[in-house]
Design a protein around this motif. Structure first.
Motif, PDB file in Angstrom:
ATOM      1  N   ASP A  49       0.843  -1.196   0.000  1.00 53.28           N
ATOM      2  CA  ASP A  49       0.000   0.000   0.000  1.00 53.28           C
ATOM      3  C   ASP A  49       0.878   1.245   0.000  1.00 53.28           C
ATOM      4  N   LEU A  50       0.706   2.071  -1.032  1.00 53.53           N
ATOM      5  CA  LEU A  50       1.457   3.327  -1.149  1.00 53.53           C
ATOM      6  C   LEU A  50       0.507   4.456  -1.540  1.00 53.53           C
ATOM      7  N   PRO A  51      -0.495   4.742  -0.710  1.00 57.82           N
ATOM      8  CA  PRO A  51      -1.466   5.778  -1.083  1.00 57.82           C
ATOM      9  C   PRO A  51      -0.816   7.149  -1.213  1.00 57.82           C
ATOM     10  N   GLY A  52      -1.215   7.850  -2.258  1.00 56.25           N
ATOM     11  CA  GLY A  52      -0.731   9.209  -2.465  1.00 56.25           C
ATOM     12  C   GLY A  52       0.645   9.317  -3.086  1.00 56.25           C
ATOM     13  N   CYS A  53       1.297   8.184  -3.351  1.00 58.34           N
ATOM     14  CA  CYS A  53       2.639   8.229  -3.943  1.00 58.34           C
ATOM     15  C   CYS A  53       2.543   8.397  -5.451  1.00 58.34           C
ATOM     16  N   GLU A  54       3.550   9.034  -6.003  1.00 55.98           N
ATOM     17  CA  GLU A  54       3.599   9.244  -7.439  1.00 55.98           C
ATOM     18  C   GLU A  54       4.382   8.111  -8.080  1.00 55.98           C
ATOM     19  N   LYS A  55       3.846   7.564  -9.173  1.00 55.69           N
ATOM     20  CA  LYS A  55       4.455   6.410  -9.836  1.00 55.69           C
ATOM     21  C   LYS A  55       5.910   6.677 -10.223  1.00 55.69           C
ATOM     22  N   HIS A  56       6.178   7.862 -10.741  1.00 53.34           N
ATOM     23  CA  HIS A  56       7.547   8.154 -11.189  1.00 53.34           C
ATOM     24  C   HIS A  56       8.542   8.263 -10.026  1.00 53.34           C
ATOM     25  N   SER A  57       8.040   8.342  -8.790  1.00 50.41           N
ATOM     26  CA  SER A  57       8.940   8.458  -7.644  1.00 50.41           C
ATOM     27  C   SER A  57       9.281   7.102  -7.024  1.00 50.41           C
ATOM     28  N   LEU A  58       8.648   6.030  -7.507  1.00 47.68           N
ATOM     29  CA  LEU A  58       8.892   4.705  -6.937  1.00 47.68           C
ATOM     30  C   LEU A  58      10.278   4.200  -7.294  1.00 47.68           C
ATOM     31  N   ASP A  59      10.956   3.639  -6.301  1.00 48.28           N
ATOM     32  CA  ASP A  59      12.273   3.052  -6.506  1.00 48.28           C
ATOM     33  C   ASP A  59      12.280   1.691  -5.823  1.00 48.28           C
ATOM     34  N   LEU A  60      12.437   0.629  -6.617  1.00 49.19           N
ATOM     35  CA  LEU A  60      12.455  -0.734  -6.099  1.00 49.19           C
ATOM     36  C   LEU A  60      13.825  -1.349  -6.316  1.00 49.19           C
ATOM     37  N   THR A  61      14.345  -2.015  -5.289  1.00 48.01           N
ATOM     38  CA  THR A  61      15.585  -2.771  -5.419  1.00 48.01           C
ATOM     39  C   THR A  61      15.409  -4.097  -4.702  1.00 48.01           C
ATOM     40  N   TYR A  62      16.207  -5.064  -5.097  1.00 51.59           N
ATOM     41  CA  TYR A  62      16.143  -6.389  -4.475  1.00 51.59           C
ATOM     42  C   TYR A  62      17.547  -6.782  -4.044  1.00 51.59           C
TER      43      TYR A  62
END
Length: 134
Positions: A44-57
């Protein structure tokens, strides 16, 4: 009579304490589901902007001897209405968290989508093949 100034001051103080405790970042809330073929992570990431997402594994630092950790960072959009100013602010601009992944996955084949405040990350499990002995 309700003392709104006192209530607002207390909210501001408690919000400041909460922000100090979490390092001005709010943790993520996630569900981790597992099938025979893949791991599905719902965040759940309400209010977050898609272009600001950063995922790493990060591989090999997960649950037990297997798995890894999915790290997520995001920035929330917080537009300020014209004519208004903040009196108290409790919602962080940033969200950051780590989600333990309970199985070995092939993160290079992962897929992620973000819609209506929900991030869905599909991580296919690594296939293991048996070796025939002659």
């Amino acid at each position: 009579m309700i003392d709104t100034n006192n209530i607002l001051r207390r909210l501001e103080e408690e919000g400041a304490e909460l922000m100090r405790v979490v390092g001005e970042r709010i943790p993520v809330f996630a569900d981790v589901l597992e099938s025979d073929e893949e791991v599905l992570v719902l965040i759940d990431l309400p209010g977050c902007e898609k272009h600001s997402l950063d995922l790493t594994y990060d591989e090999g630092v997960g649950v037990g001897d297997e798995g890894g950790v999915l790290k997520v960072e995001a920035r929330r959009a917080k537009p300020l209405e014209e004519g208004f100013k903040y009196v108290a602010e409790a919602r962080s601009d940033f969200v950051r968290g780590k989600v333990p992944i309970p199985a070995e996955v092939d993160y290079t084949e992962s897929e992620a989508t973000y819609e209506n405040g929900l991030l869905r990350v599909r991580l296919p499990k690594r296939s293991t093949s048996e070796i025939d002995l002659n």
